[in-house]
Design an enzyme around this catalytic site. Structure first.
Site, short mmCIF file in Angstrom:
data_model
loop_
_atom_site.label_atom_id
_atom_site.label_comp_id
_atom_site.label_asym_id
_atom_site.label_seq_id
_atom_site.Cartn_x
_atom_site.Cartn_y
_atom_site.Cartn_z
N HIS A 127 5.93 5.63 3.43
CA HIS A 127 5.09 6.77 3.03
C HIS A 127 4.37 6.40 1.74
CE1 HIS A 127 8.30 7.49 0.20
NE2 HIS A 127 9.18 7.71 1.18
N HIS B 121 6.27 4.55 -1.02
CA HIS B 121 6.40 3.09 -0.85
C HIS B 121 5.07 2.41 -1.16
CE1 HIS B 121 9.42 4.53 2.25
NE2 HIS B 121 10.17 3.74 1.51
#
Ligand code: PAF
Length: 286
Positions: free
Chosen positions: A34, A37
């Site tokens: 997501h 990250h």
């Protein structure tokens, strides 16, 4: 972008980059990426010649009753996202590559690993430290990027790097939230509509802490109790812990005087979410 799945291939690729004098920025992940990250990946990309990401759902950091088998996985989607970010290498090993039959070696950061999440997830940080040290040994990064969302993980890994004299800089990056305040997590997809709405009370409890601190409240017990009252008033929640601890030792504080971590873990149905606020050198980050 190269995708490498085996240890010998990875070692050869890393050796070539080292010989060429390239710096390596590394982001270890369990995939199902997501924006949180991706912000780490952007940090690694900006700060280094090579940006490397690992995708490995590490069985050693899940307890027997936890969600290892159902943890969300979508390698093709992750690879497409990483390609767009200009990542050079994805290391995507199998469990057998990381832990071949007969595997026996584990790393523990004593004491810190048993606090907060460690007390309700015994063995979790032993699994995290073990896999991260193995990945560090394989990828030999100059810098490794982690999110403040997992504040205890950052604190423990910094200690591991310091204690074991690893020549790696840990770069913690800001926690990324949805517009309404929910901290991004791969586990958010487990939430149904009502739980998703109820989960906002976690962020509200941190906003409450912020306003109490700004009003001059420093007594940890008072702040903690108000958080517990607010969270418990939401019927879909079940508190695992709400703690106000010293930023280095993770020991409970009586008063927020030096650097502090306000950390919480709360179940929404069967989903356990964590969140935190950091009070560092008098500045609140959440
Ligand atoms: O934060 C995570 O996703 C994991 O704990 C990590 C650092 C990738 C180790 O498996």
């Amino acid at each position: 972008m190269e995708i490498i799945t085996t240890v010998p291939e990875l070692q050869e690729r890393i050796m070539n980059w080292e010989k060429a004098g390239k710096t390596i920025g590394f982001v270890p992940t369990m995939g199902y990426l997501h924006e949180g990250h991706l912000s780490l990946v952007r940090g690694a990309r900006r700060g280094n010649d090579i940006a490397a990401v690992s995708i490995f759902v590490n069985p050693k950091q899940f307890g027997p009753a936890e969600d290892y088998n159902v943890y969300p996985r979508d390698f093709n989607r992750d690879a497409a996202l990483l390609e767009k970010e200009g990542v050079d290498l994805i290391f995507y090993p199998s469990v057998n590559d990381m832990y071949p039959a007969g595997y026996k070696t584990y790393v523990k950061v004593e004491d810190l690993e048993n606090k907060l999440c460690g007390s309700s997830r015994p063995g979790h940080f032993r699994g995290v430290c073990t896999v991260v040290l193995k990945l560090f040994n394989l990828i030999r990064p100059d810098e490794a990027y982690f999110g403040w969302k997992d504040a205890q993980q950052v604190i423990i890994l910094k200690k591991m790097v310091e204690d074991l004299n690893l020549p790696i800089k840990i770069r913690p990056m800001p926690l990324i939230r949805e517009k309404d305040g929910l901290a991004l997590s791969s586990r958010n997809i487990y939430l149904n509509q009502q739980e998703r709405k109820a989960a906002l009370v976690l962020y509200r409890s941190l906003e409450l802490v912020e306003s109490l601190i700004k009003d001059g409240e420093r007594r940890a017990a008072k702040i903690r109790q108000q958080m517990i009252d607010l969270i418990s008033a939401e019927p879909l929640t079940r508190i695992d812990y709400v703690e106000i601890v010293d930023f280095q030792t993770l020991d409970p504080l009586e008063a927020i005087e030096g650097d502090a971590l306000v950390a919480l873990a709360v179940y929404l149905g069967r989903t356990r979410l964590i969140d935190n606020l950091r009070f560092i050198s008098g500045v609140i980050e959440k």
